[in-house]
Write an enzyme that holds these catalytic residues in place. Structure first.
Site, PDB file in Angstrom:
ATOM      1  N   LYS A 126       0.855  -1.196   0.000  1.00  0.00           N
ATOM      2  CA  LYS A 126       0.000   0.000   0.000  1.00  0.00           C
ATOM      3  C   LYS A 126       0.884   1.235   0.000  1.00  0.00           C
ATOM      4  O   LYS A 126       1.476   1.604   1.003  1.00  0.00           O
ATOM      5  CB  LYS A 126      -0.924   0.047   1.220  1.00  0.00           C
ATOM      6  CG  LYS A 126      -2.066   1.017   0.950  1.00  0.00           C
ATOM      7  CD  LYS A 126      -2.627   1.666   2.176  1.00  0.00           C
ATOM      8  CE  LYS A 126      -1.958   2.944   2.560  1.00  0.00           C
ATOM      9  NZ  LYS A 126      -1.986   4.056   1.580  1.00  0.00           N
ATOM     10  N   GLU A 149      -1.286   7.444  -0.576  1.00  0.00           N
ATOM     11  CA  GLU A 149      -2.322   7.878  -1.527  1.00  0.00           C
ATOM     12  C   GLU A 149      -1.833   9.054  -2.366  1.00  0.00           C
ATOM     13  O   GLU A 149      -2.369   9.318  -3.439  1.00  0.00           O
ATOM     14  CB  GLU A 149      -3.613   8.245  -0.792  1.00  0.00           C
ATOM     15  CG  GLU A 149      -3.463   9.127   0.443  1.00  0.00           C
ATOM     16  CD  GLU A 149      -3.163   8.346   1.729  1.00  0.00           C
ATOM     17  OE1 GLU A 149      -2.294   7.441   1.690  1.00  0.00           O
ATOM     18  OE2 GLU A 149      -3.777   8.642   2.759  1.00  0.00           O
ATOM     19  N   GLY A 168       6.566   5.197   8.036  1.00  0.00           N
ATOM     20  CA  GLY A 168       5.615   6.298   8.146  1.00  0.00           C
ATOM     21  C   GLY A 168       5.800   7.009   9.468  1.00  0.00           C
ATOM     22  O   GLY A 168       6.861   6.930  10.094  1.00  0.00           O
ATOM     23  N   GLU A 216       9.623   1.644  10.479  1.00  0.00           N
ATOM     24  CA  GLU A 216      10.604   2.724  10.275  1.00  0.00           C
ATOM     25  C   GLU A 216       9.821   4.016  10.439  1.00  0.00           C
ATOM     26  O   GLU A 216       9.042   4.386   9.565  1.00  0.00           O
ATOM     27  CB  GLU A 216      11.211   2.642   8.870  1.00  0.00           C
ATOM     28  CG  GLU A 216      11.983   1.378   8.588  1.00  0.00           C
ATOM     29  CD  GLU A 216      13.252   1.264   9.393  1.00  0.00           C
ATOM     30  OE1 GLU A 216      13.768   2.293   9.846  1.00  0.00           O
ATOM     31  OE2 GLU A 216      13.719   0.129   9.584  1.00  0.00           O
ATOM     32  N   CYS A 271      13.472  11.223   6.455  1.00  0.00           N
ATOM     33  CA  CYS A 271      13.355  10.781   7.849  1.00  0.00           C
ATOM     34  C   CYS A 271      14.635  11.010   8.622  1.00  0.00           C
ATOM     35  O   CYS A 271      14.615  11.272   9.814  1.00  0.00           O
ATOM     36  CB  CYS A 271      12.955   9.322   7.893  1.00  0.00           C
ATOM     37  SG  CYS A 271      14.051   8.297   6.905  1.00  0.00           S
ATOM     38  N   GLU A 308       9.166  16.324  15.015  1.00  0.00           N
ATOM     39  CA  GLU A 308       9.687  16.269  13.652  1.00  0.00           C
ATOM     40  C   GLU A 308       8.869  17.237  12.790  1.00  0.00           C
ATOM     41  O   GLU A 308       7.643  17.200  12.821  1.00  0.00           O
ATOM     42  CB  GLU A 308       9.484  14.831  13.159  1.00  0.00           C
ATOM     43  CG  GLU A 308      10.045  14.525  11.810  1.00  0.00           C
ATOM     44  CD  GLU A 308       9.641  13.128  11.346  1.00  0.00           C
ATOM     45  OE1 GLU A 308       8.488  12.727  11.541  1.00  0.00           O
ATOM     46  OE2 GLU A 308      10.506  12.451  10.765  1.00  0.00           O
TER      47      GLU A 308
HETATM   48  P1  NAD Z   1       2.046   8.479   7.363  1.00  0.00           P
HETATM   49  O1  NAD Z   1       2.227   7.732   8.630  1.00  0.00           O
HETATM   50  O2  NAD Z   1       1.028   9.537   7.307  1.00  0.00           O
HETATM   51  O3  NAD Z   1       1.686   7.485   6.179  1.00  0.00           O
HETATM   52  C1  NAD Z   1       2.518   6.367   5.875  1.00  0.00           C
HETATM   53  C2  NAD Z   1       1.668   5.303   5.214  1.00  0.00           C
HETATM   54  O4  NAD Z   1       0.772   4.777   6.186  1.00  0.00           O
HETATM   55  C3  NAD Z   1       0.814   5.821   4.058  1.00  0.00           C
HETATM   56  O5  NAD Z   1       0.763   4.847   3.043  1.00  0.00           O
HETATM   57  C4  NAD Z   1      -0.550   5.960   4.718  1.00  0.00           C
HETATM   58  O6  NAD Z   1      -1.617   5.878   3.804  1.00  0.00           O
HETATM   59  C5  NAD Z   1      -0.546   4.784   5.656  1.00  0.00           C
HETATM   60  N1  NAD Z   1      -1.491   4.865   6.767  1.00  0.00           N
HETATM   61  C6  NAD Z   1      -2.003   5.961   7.344  1.00  0.00           C
HETATM   62  N2  NAD Z   1      -2.856   5.600   8.337  1.00  0.00           N
HETATM   63  C7  NAD Z   1      -2.861   4.251   8.384  1.00  0.00           C
HETATM   64  C8  NAD Z   1      -3.522   3.276   9.190  1.00  0.00           C
HETATM   65  N3  NAD Z   1      -4.360   3.634  10.163  1.00  0.00           N
HETATM   66  N4  NAD Z   1      -3.272   1.982   8.962  1.00  0.00           N
HETATM   67  C9  NAD Z   1      -2.420   1.602   8.003  1.00  0.00           C
HETATM   68  N5  NAD Z   1      -1.783   2.462   7.195  1.00  0.00           N
HETATM   69  C10 NAD Z   1      -1.989   3.783   7.385  1.00  0.00           C
HETATM   70  O7  NAD Z   1       3.493   9.027   6.977  1.00  0.00           O
HETATM   71  P2  NAD Z   1       3.878   9.900   5.717  1.00  0.00           P
HETATM   72  O8  NAD Z   1       3.364  11.272   5.996  1.00  0.00           O
HETATM   73  O9  NAD Z   1       3.483   9.220   4.466  1.00  0.00           O
HETATM   74  O10 NAD Z   1       5.469   9.862   5.794  1.00  0.00           O
HETATM   75  C11 NAD Z   1       6.185  10.711   6.613  1.00  0.00           C
HETATM   76  C12 NAD Z   1       6.642   9.998   7.859  1.00  0.00           C
HETATM   77  O11 NAD Z   1       7.369   8.826   7.494  1.00  0.00           O
HETATM   78  C13 NAD Z   1       7.588  10.830   8.670  1.00  0.00           C
HETATM   79  O12 NAD Z   1       7.268  10.731  10.039  1.00  0.00           O
HETATM   80  C14 NAD Z   1       8.947  10.205   8.386  1.00  0.00           C
HETATM   81  O13 NAD Z   1       9.898  10.403   9.398  1.00  0.00           O
HETATM   82  C15 NAD Z   1       8.591   8.778   8.205  1.00  0.00           C
HETATM   83  N6  NAD Z   1       9.636   8.097   7.416  1.00  0.00           N
HETATM   84  C16 NAD Z   1      10.505   7.283   8.069  1.00  0.00           C
HETATM   85  C17 NAD Z   1      11.520   6.650   7.360  1.00  0.00           C
HETATM   86  C18 NAD Z   1      12.525   5.751   8.064  1.00  0.00           C
HETATM   87  O14 NAD Z   1      13.301   5.093   7.399  1.00  0.00           O
HETATM   88  N7  NAD Z   1      12.522   5.688   9.393  1.00  0.00           N
HETATM   89  C19 NAD Z   1      11.616   6.855   5.990  1.00  0.00           C
HETATM   90  C20 NAD Z   1      10.716   7.685   5.351  1.00  0.00           C
HETATM   91  C21 NAD Z   1       9.710   8.299   6.089  1.00  0.00           C
END
Ligand code: NAD
Length: 517
Positions: free
Chosen positions: A190, A193, A243, A265, A299, A400
């Protein structure tokens, strides 16, 4: 290889051209016919229309992955055979690099050249796991007994739900897809979006490389809608998320009922520690790339500059001067040095974060406004921003921003530098800049972060583990630990001279020995 998503969308009018939901080797429309428009954050142009999956669609995708896993066509291949498929994937990604990079640049707004680097890294990830696949057949254990053969082998987990973010959409997905596949699992991917296009392309590449139908499935749509089945359905064995911390917490709670494995992550609040004896030009230059690369939507961004007091004024002045000159622009602007933020909402959050910092006493040294001039007005741009006078406890040091915002803290001693750098609930990455090799190693050893760079920032290789201490995550991606996230270890013990143990009394003939052979 089919056309890019942009071409697919503009070539076909109507439902047939809409992709996103990929189940059992075929594209499907969302069960309620729902679609989402993907727009380029640099100028708002429409990039694609993709399926907006429903809960039922996600459940069907899980069913497809489960049936493919239980059917065994993929997991019963040898490691070497699966590895060869991954090597083919790497080759196809290189063949189709231009189409992938363009799709990634349009979805994220990042510069095309950065998207091209990403595709190289993605191919390298598939190549790495393709190559290591046949090297690790488990271990033979010395039991200390002549009558036993003991082995530890690895088996796939089953069905993996792989949930990716929008900042490095296909790269973060690849860190999951490649090890999950080579280990013999089936998966449902997934993507965010906001950035589904390259995941759509990947499904076609995987099929062309020889991944059987049903092994690789894709659901596009909102996390709040299709996320819950992915993290609670009993047919799913593992949920891997890259995420935010909040999403990780939601998924962990949802996965508890069925005791799924989770691999996370999450966020970071990463210190970039500069000692007075550092190489000046390299440290200044990398302080900029540490935080402003991809407009801070990284990140591991070095968003906290922790600089020795004796050089702080001059060092910060130079960083600010150069930050003001960073040129923003869209993916195909040859003069652009950085791109937009991903969405209007994200930009509002970053701006509110900066405003909160100023209200708490931080000094705005540059940036901190929403541009309304020229071509930038159509995109979600936010200028490189530096906040001075930051003190422990401020929200801008704890939270962050995931935007182009650098905070400044100063220290007097090595002990103080380490304490400041570790003063975070996260622990993803950090760096130390010094020309004293002993000090560099001491500080690197003391930092509670999953990656520490010395006199560098950002490089990584697929051979080395990536992940975080503290609330930055659970488990590791990349390297051998990144493969083990997707495998069960099984111990097989064989007694080659079976005999009664004699533990519970005598044998029926009273001799204490088992039946004569
Ligand atoms: P997000 O948590 O909003 O979304 C990540 C993914 O999770 C998306 O595909 C989203 O649709 C999905 N999602 C949202 N709610 C969900 C739920 N209830 N159940 C299952 N899936 C769900 O994060 P984002 O805004 O897309 O990305 C930014 C974040 O990701 C930042 O906090 C960043 O630090 C982190 N990040 C971490 C790394 C790492 O390697 N540690 C790498 C890249 C990004």
């Amino acid at each position: 290889m089919t056309a890019t998503v942009e071409q697919m969308h503009h070539a076909g009018k109507g439902q047939d051209a809409i992709k996103g939901l990929y189940i059992d080797g075929a594209w499907h429309q969302a069960s309620d016919g729902g679609t989402t428009v993907v727009r380029c954050p640099a100028d708002g142009r429409e990039v694609a229309v993709v399926a907006s999956s429903t809960i039922e669609d996600a459940e069907q995708a899980i069913g497809s992955a489960r049936a493919a896993f239980d059917g065994g066509a993929w997991r019963r291949l040898t490691n070497i055979e699966r590895g060869e498929v991954l090597l083919r994937v790497a080759g196809l990604l290189e063949r189709d690099k231009a189409a992938y990079a363009r799709a990634e640049a349009l979805d994220t707004g990042k510069r095309l050249v950065e998207a091209e680097y990403d595709i190289d890294d993605i191919a390298a990830c598939f190549r790495y796991y393709g190559k290591v696949a046949g090297l690790d057949a488990g271990r033979v254990i010395d039991t200390g007994r002549a009558n036993a053969i003991s082995r530890v082998i690895y088996e796939p987990l089953g069905v993996c739900a792989l949930i990716a973010p929008w900042n490095y959409p296909l790269l973060q997905a690849a860190w999951k897809v490649a090890p999950a596949l080579v280990a013999g699992n089936s998966f449902v991917l997934k993507p965010s979006e906001l950035t589904p296009s390259t995941s759509i392309l990947l499904m076609e590449t995987l099929a062309e490389a020889g991944v059987p139908a049903g092994v690789a499935n894709l659901v596009t749509g909102s996390g709040s809608r299709v996320g819950p089945p992915l993290s609670s359905d009993p047919r799913v064995d593992l949920v891997s998320l890259t995420g935010s911390l909040a999403t990780g917490q939601t998924i962990m709670a949802a996965a508890a009922e069925t005791v799924k494995r989770v691999a996370f992550e999450l966020g970071g609040k990463n210190p970039n520690v500069v000692f007075a004896d550092a190489d000046w030009d390299a440290a200044v230059d990398n302080a900029l790339t540490a935080v402003f690369l991809h407009s801070g939507q990284v990140c591991s961004a070095g968003a906290r500059l922790v600089v020795e007091e004796t050089i702080a004024d001059r060092f910060v002045a130079e960083v600010v001067e150069r930050a003001k000159r960073i040129r923003m622009g869209g993916p195909f602007d040859p003069d652009a040095e950085t791109g937009p933020l991903i969405s209007a909402r994200h930009r509002e959050q970053v701006h509110a974060y900066v405003q909160a910092g100023i209200a708490e006493g931080a000094e705005l040294l540059c940036g901190g406004y929403i541009p309304d001039d020229g071509t930038l007005a159509d995109g979600f741009f936010y200028p490189p921003t530096v906040l001075g006078n930051c003190r422990s406890g401020m929200s801008v040091l704890r939270e962050e921003s995931f935007g182009p915002v650098l905070t400044i803290e100063t220290f007097r001693t090595e002990t103080e530098a380490v304490a400041i750098a570790n003063d975070t609930e996260y622990g993803l990455a950090g760096a130390v800049w010094t020309s004293d090799a002993s000090k560099a190693q001491r500080v690197a050893g003391a930092l509670r972060h999953g990656t520490v760079w010395i006199n560098d920032y950002h490089p990584y290789v697929p051979q080395a583990e990536w992940g975080g201490f503290g609330k930055s995550g659970i488990g590791r991606e990349l390297g051998s630990a990144g493969l083990n996230e997707y495998r069960e270890a099984k111990h097989i013990w064989q007694n080659i001279q079976p005999a009664p143990s004699g533990w519970f009394g005598s044998s029926p003939d009273g001799t204490g020995a088992g039946p004569a052979e």
